[in-house]
Enzyme design. Sequence first.
Site, short mmCIF file in Angstrom:
data_model
loop_
_atom_site.label_atom_id
_atom_site.label_comp_id
_atom_site.label_asym_id
_atom_site.label_seq_id
_atom_site.Cartn_x
_atom_site.Cartn_y
_atom_site.Cartn_z
N ARG A 154 0.75 -1.34 0.12
CA ARG A 154 -0.06 -0.09 -0.08
C ARG A 154 0.80 1.25 -0.10
NH1 ARG A 154 1.94 1.82 3.70
NH2 ARG A 154 0.98 3.89 3.35
N GLY A 155 0.28 2.41 -0.25
CA GLY A 155 1.05 3.65 -0.15
C GLY A 155 1.14 3.71 -1.69
N ALA A 156 0.90 5.16 -2.02
CA ALA A 156 0.76 5.61 -3.53
C ALA A 156 2.02 4.89 -4.39
CB ALA A 156 0.91 6.95 -3.74
N ARG A 171 -7.04 -0.15 -7.04
CA ARG A 171 -7.33 0.99 -6.13
C ARG A 171 -7.23 2.24 -6.85
NH1 ARG A 171 -4.56 1.04 -0.80
NH2 ARG A 171 -5.85 2.37 -0.62
N GLN A 202 -2.18 3.06 9.72
CA GLN A 202 -1.06 3.09 8.78
C GLN A 202 0.08 3.84 9.90
OE1 GLN A 202 -4.02 3.61 7.49
NE2 GLN A 202 -3.96 2.95 5.28
N ASP A 253 -1.75 11.15 -2.31
CA ASP A 253 -2.23 9.89 -3.34
C ASP A 253 -2.51 10.42 -4.68
OD1 ASP A 253 -2.98 9.15 -0.50
OD2 ASP A 253 -2.43 7.22 -1.58
N ASN A 298 -5.34 12.73 -0.18
CA ASN A 298 -4.45 12.24 0.74
C ASN A 298 -5.28 11.18 1.81
OD1 ASN A 298 -1.72 11.28 1.44
ND2 ASN A 298 -2.16 12.33 3.63
N LYS A 299 -4.66 10.49 2.54
CA LYS A 299 -5.52 9.66 3.62
C LYS A 299 -6.45 10.32 4.29
CE LYS A 299 -5.21 6.05 4.05
NZ LYS A 299 -6.11 5.02 3.20
#
Length: 347
Positions: free
Chosen positions: A51-53, A91, A190, A231, A241-242
Amino acid sequence: MHVNGKHYRTVWMEGSTVFMIDQTLLPFQFQIFEAVTHNETCFAIKNMIIRGAGAIGSAAAFAMAQAYMEAKLMNDKDHIAKAKEEIEATRPTAYNLFYAVNRVFEAGKESIGYAILEAQKIADENIASSKKIGEYGNELIEDGFRIQTHCNAGWLGFVDYGSALSPIYMAKEAGKKLYVYVDETRPRGQGAKLTAWELKNENIPHVIISDNAGAYYMSQGEIDMMIVGADRIAANGDVANKIGTLEKAIVAEKYNIPFYVAAPLSTFDMNCPSGKEIPVEQRDIQEILLQDGPDASGKITRIWVCNPGSEALNPAFDITPADLITGIITEKGIIQPNAESVKNLFV
Ligand code: MRU
């Protein structure tokens, strides 16, 4: 970065197998997940094993290369376009995924070898740009700074170094004293799980705070700056973003705390005029209602933390308007979050 004295990338490909650090098990267990087919790599992206862009982008690039290799074995040219659609459906928000898949898809039109080379090149570029972001971001950090961050935009969110945490790593290397406030980042945790694990690993003093404690610490003058990842960044500088990032940006503005976003050029989507056009992923509400952790025997197990039977909502991201952002740290330098500066990054 090093784990138990060994250097690791977050994701890499050997032959036709994609290897990745299993982020669903961290910080409790350190295991490498092996994806033998592009389907398995898609599974890993969807289920946030990776995960994570930036890391998603690299995994997606490898998945596209795997699809080219599979198509040759199956002697089925249609497989490539089908696989591309499957990878892109894993995603929807992280733009790095679409950027990387397209590059490998185009390279593969030349040959399978080119597709593989392009995917490896994307991973190498990911590391180089993260490092540069760290160098530019380090210039903003003064000795003794207390920095708040949200989610995980560290090396686990990229192939190495990270985006938001890269300046922190560079500042530490430069001998600056730092203290990091880590938002827990519900529902997946996260921050509490991954950022805290990374910072502990790097011996960087930090503290985990609940998601609703940020305003308190900002109001008390305990935060000198905030750095988050992204992201997807729209052409006007709006940032996805998150979930929870927007709240932090609003509070940071209220207390005059510099609010920086760190992201490579592969996160900018010039086809999105503003944040309004950025698709926001809605994830399974089980992520809200239940939480994972080890039981007394160390086995990772899942427990209810909400009222069973109640509904929940689980948007994975929110959009922070450009006017709440102090600057965007990229591998080409730190820019103002506006249409002209964003456009200039690409000339
Ligand atoms: O849902 P995730 O964990 O893939 O979320 C993406 C993120 O890690 C963050 O939003 C981050 O700040 C973006 S860059 C790694």
